[in-house]
Enzyme design. Structure first.
Site, PDB file in Angstrom:
ATOM      1  N   ASP A  50       0.818  -1.212   0.000  1.00  0.00           N
ATOM      2  CA  ASP A  50       0.000   0.000   0.000  1.00  0.00           C
ATOM      3  C   ASP A  50       0.862   1.276   0.000  1.00  0.00           C
ATOM      4  OD1 ASP A  50      -1.980   2.025   0.760  1.00  0.00           O
ATOM      5  OD2 ASP A  50      -3.246   0.319   1.268  1.00  0.00           O
ATOM      6  N   THR A  86      -7.330   3.650  -0.880  1.00  0.00           N
ATOM      7  CA  THR A  86      -7.099   2.206  -0.781  1.00  0.00           C
ATOM      8  C   THR A  86      -8.272   1.327  -1.223  1.00  0.00           C
ATOM      9  OG1 THR A  86      -5.496   2.587   0.923  1.00  0.00           O
ATOM     10  CG2 THR A  86      -6.490   0.397   0.884  1.00  0.00           C
ATOM     11  N   ASP A 208       2.502   2.659   3.628  1.00  0.00           N
ATOM     12  CA  ASP A 208       1.476   3.704   3.525  1.00  0.00           C
ATOM     13  C   ASP A 208       1.295   4.433   4.856  1.00  0.00           C
ATOM     14  OD1 ASP A 208      -1.071   4.865   2.167  1.00  0.00           O
ATOM     15  OD2 ASP A 208      -1.816   4.007   4.044  1.00  0.00           O
ATOM     16  N   HIS A 212       1.833   8.464   5.664  1.00  0.00           N
ATOM     17  CA  HIS A 212       0.860   9.401   6.248  1.00  0.00           C
ATOM     18  C   HIS A 212       1.467  10.110   7.455  1.00  0.00           C
ATOM     19  CE1 HIS A 212      -2.744   8.446   3.992  1.00  0.00           C
ATOM     20  NE2 HIS A 212      -2.512   7.166   4.129  1.00  0.00           N
ATOM     21  N   ASP A 255      -1.281   0.713  -4.805  1.00  0.00           N
ATOM     22  CA  ASP A 255      -2.612   1.252  -5.113  1.00  0.00           C
ATOM     23  C   ASP A 255      -2.619   2.751  -5.383  1.00  0.00           C
ATOM     24  OD1 ASP A 255      -1.885   1.640  -2.455  1.00  0.00           O
ATOM     25  OD2 ASP A 255      -3.934   1.469  -1.705  1.00  0.00           O
ATOM     26  N   HIS A 256      -1.590   3.472  -4.993  1.00  0.00           N
ATOM     27  CA  HIS A 256      -1.506   4.931  -5.176  1.00  0.00           C
ATOM     28  C   HIS A 256      -0.168   5.379  -4.620  1.00  0.00           C
ATOM     29  CE1 HIS A 256      -2.205   4.947  -0.904  1.00  0.00           C
ATOM     30  NE2 HIS A 256      -3.331   4.277  -1.078  1.00  0.00           N
ATOM     31  N   HIS A 359      -3.077  10.857   0.127  1.00  0.00           N
ATOM     32  CA  HIS A 359      -3.371  10.495  -1.264  1.00  0.00           C
ATOM     33  C   HIS A 359      -4.874  10.598  -1.440  1.00  0.00           C
ATOM     34  CE1 HIS A 359      -4.574   6.634   0.494  1.00  0.00           C
ATOM     35  NE2 HIS A 359      -3.486   6.777   1.254  1.00  0.00           N
TER      36      HIS A 359
HETATM   37  P1  AMP Z   1      -5.762   4.515   3.434  1.00  0.00           P
HETATM   38  O1  AMP Z   1      -6.477   5.162   4.537  1.00  0.00           O
HETATM   39  O2  AMP Z   1      -6.427   4.726   2.113  1.00  0.00           O
HETATM   40  O3  AMP Z   1      -4.316   4.843   3.425  1.00  0.00           O
HETATM   41  O4  AMP Z   1      -5.896   2.955   3.720  1.00  0.00           O
HETATM   42  C1  AMP Z   1      -4.912   2.145   4.303  1.00  0.00           C
HETATM   43  C2  AMP Z   1      -5.502   1.423   5.459  1.00  0.00           C
HETATM   44  O5  AMP Z   1      -6.603   0.612   5.038  1.00  0.00           O
HETATM   45  C3  AMP Z   1      -4.569   0.417   6.083  1.00  0.00           C
HETATM   46  O6  AMP Z   1      -3.661   1.021   6.949  1.00  0.00           O
HETATM   47  C4  AMP Z   1      -5.537  -0.487   6.819  1.00  0.00           C
HETATM   48  O7  AMP Z   1      -5.789   0.011   8.101  1.00  0.00           O
HETATM   49  C5  AMP Z   1      -6.808  -0.380   6.017  1.00  0.00           C
HETATM   50  N1  AMP Z   1      -7.135  -1.646   5.337  1.00  0.00           N
HETATM   51  C6  AMP Z   1      -6.510  -2.191   4.287  1.00  0.00           C
HETATM   52  N2  AMP Z   1      -7.079  -3.356   3.924  1.00  0.00           N
HETATM   53  C7  AMP Z   1      -8.110  -3.550   4.764  1.00  0.00           C
HETATM   54  C8  AMP Z   1      -9.117  -4.567   4.912  1.00  0.00           C
HETATM   55  N3  AMP Z   1      -9.161  -5.626   4.106  1.00  0.00           N
HETATM   56  N4  AMP Z   1     -10.028  -4.395   5.893  1.00  0.00           N
HETATM   57  C9  AMP Z   1     -10.004  -3.329   6.698  1.00  0.00           C
HETATM   58  N5  AMP Z   1      -9.086  -2.351   6.621  1.00  0.00           N
HETATM   59  C10 AMP Z   1      -8.149  -2.448   5.677  1.00  0.00           C
HETATM   60 ZN    ZN Z   2      -3.692   2.617  -0.024  1.00  0.00          ZN
HETATM   61 ZN    ZN Z   3      -3.020   5.659   2.916  1.00  0.00          ZN
END
Ligand code: AMP
Ligand code: ZN
Ligand code: ZN
Length: 420
Positions: A50, A86, A208, A212, A255-256, A359
């Site tokens: 990620d 994500t 990831d 952040h 993913d980004h 992102h």
């Molecule tokens: P983002 O907030 O877009 O950076 O998303 C990253 C976060 O998504 C990760 O740190 C996880 O906490 C969460 N995540 C990723 N995959 C899953 C999943 N299958 N179920 C629940 N949370 C997830």
């Molecule tokens: Zn992500």
């Molecule tokens: Zn993120």
């Protein structure tokens, strides 16, 4: 999904040229697809790291990535889908659908028809309910056609889609050590094991999270990248131990990217519009606003007049290339922050400030470009190819697994130049 929108050029010389060219490409695709359909398929491991940017490898010592890349094929960069978050992006990778066609419009959002919040953490409703997830993920396509698919995390893998779940899947728990994830998946892929999976996923989130918390240019991210390199080394070791070194196709994908953000680059929504006039379906950096009855024009004009460091669109004005208009969950107004900017409101900002990295921006912002590499018996060796789009990965996976893809927005053959 693909629709024939306009056929007025159908008989022009230009189109004739395209047809000739397309036939040549078809022959080429045929050639490739026949080379990968003649024999039994090789198993495929899809690994998501990620928030992983290409430059992370370039500026760090990463011997295991270097080895992987020299044995495989790498894209100059990967263009993800919009919004670059994500859940939407991962779901597009495994379904081949743009966000407007699969409906996971953000990581968290409100659905007025279901009268429920999509959110990936407690205490809100869990995203396991299959009504959230449009399209068919590759593991369901595979299982439906007699293959065995397993997941050790992938957004959406906990939901049953049309009654189908991966043969093995695990409820998301970010505290499960990365080595445990790898060990389990390798047991499931083991040709001498009980499961003998044809398709598997792995997912790692800490690069990831570090991006952040500390920003993409931080030493903490560099340390995370070196750590990730070690994890890749461990994976490669396990693949060799399992006797799969010659037989397993491994795709590493992200993913980004990650943009540096700070407290000087903020857009205070509460200073531009009256927040009582809207419901915020999803926040920054792709703000999705549902204006109250009769308020759309007033809210839109206020945002338009103050348009600085963001772009505002009525739903029907959203650029077509973002593929972010059609779904009923997408509300009337989109306010999209420029890369590096954060949409917030004063009270939240005062309490929480702004994290140094995020992102979710336009998928064509270079900061959002991301990583793709693959190696294994079906992939070319030691090549770097021009940028590719994540929307085509589903078709590539279906071709590798020799299964019939479900209808999707990707193009069959678009990524066959990565194959031997
Ligand atoms: P983002 O907030 O877009 O950076 O998303 C990253 C976060 O998504 C990760 O740190 C996880 O906490 C969460 N995540 C990723 N995959 C899953 C999943 N299958 N179920 C629940 N949370 C997830
Ligand atoms: Zn992500
Ligand atoms: Zn993120």
């Amino acid at each position: 999904m693909k629709r024939l929108k306009n056929n007025k050029f159908l008989y022009t010389p230009f189109v004739l040229l395209v047809v000739v060219f397309a036939s040549v490409s078809c022959i080429e695709s045929e050639y490739h697809s026949s080379t990968i359909t003649d024999e039994a398929s090789h198993p495929v491991l899809l690994v998501s790291i990620d928030g992983f940017m290409n430059e992370y490898i370039e500026r760090n010592e990463t011997p295991n990535f270097d080895l992987f890349l020299s044995n495989g094929v790498q894209a100059e960069y990967l263009i993800s889908v919009f919004p670059t978050n994500t859940f939407p992006t991962h779901w597009s990778i495994v379904t081949g659908l743009y966000v407007e066609n699969h409906g996971i419009i953000a990581n968290s959002f409100y659905d007025y028809e279901l009268d429920a919040n999509f959110s990936y953490g407690p205490p809100d409703s869990s995203p396991n309910d299959e009504r959230w997830w449009g399209g068919e993920p590759i593991w369901a396509t595979a299982e439906r056609q007699g293959k065995t698919a397993v997941t050790f995390f992938w957004p959406g893998s906990e939901a049953s889609i049309n009654g189908i779940q991966p043969t093995k899947w695990v409820d998301y728990d970010g505290s499960i050590p990365d080595s445990v994830r790898i060990d389990s998946v390798m047991t499931w892929l083991d040709p001498a094991g009980d499961v003998q999976a044809d398709f598997a996923t792995l997912y790692f989130s800490f690069v990831d999270s570090r991006g952040h918390r500390h920003g993409p240019d931080s030493p903490e991210v560099d340390a995370a990248v070196v750590e990730m390199d070690g994890i890749l080394g461990y994976l490669i070791e396990k693949v060799e131990e399992t006797g799969l070194a010659e037989n397993l196709n491994i795709i590493l994908v992200s993913d980004h990217g990650m943009a540096a953000t700070n407290e000087e680059r903020v857009i205070f929504l509460d200073e531009i519009i009256n927040l009582n006039d809207v419901d915020v379906v999803s926040w920054s950096p792709a703000g999705m606003l549902k204006p109250a009855e009769g308020k759309t024009e007033e809210v839109y004009l206020a945002l338009k007049e103050n348009q600085e460091n963001y772009r505002v669109y009525l739903r029907e004005e959203i650029p077509e290339r973002l593929h972010f208009r059609d779904h009923y969950r997408i509300p009337d107004i989109l306010i999209l922050a420029d890369p590096g900017f954060t949409i917030t409101i004063r009270p939240f900002f005062q309490r929480r400030g702004v994290l140094p990295g995020t992102h979710g921006y336009d998928n064509l912002a270079p900061e959002m470009f991301t990583f793709f590499a693959a190696s294994g018996p079906d992939f070319k060796i030691g090549e770097i190819v021009p940028p590719i789009e994540s929307i085509h990965i589903y078709e590539l996976l279906a071709a590798l697994l020799k299964i019939e893809p479900a209808p999707n927005d990707g193009s069959a053959g678009e990524l066959y130049h990565l194959l031997r």
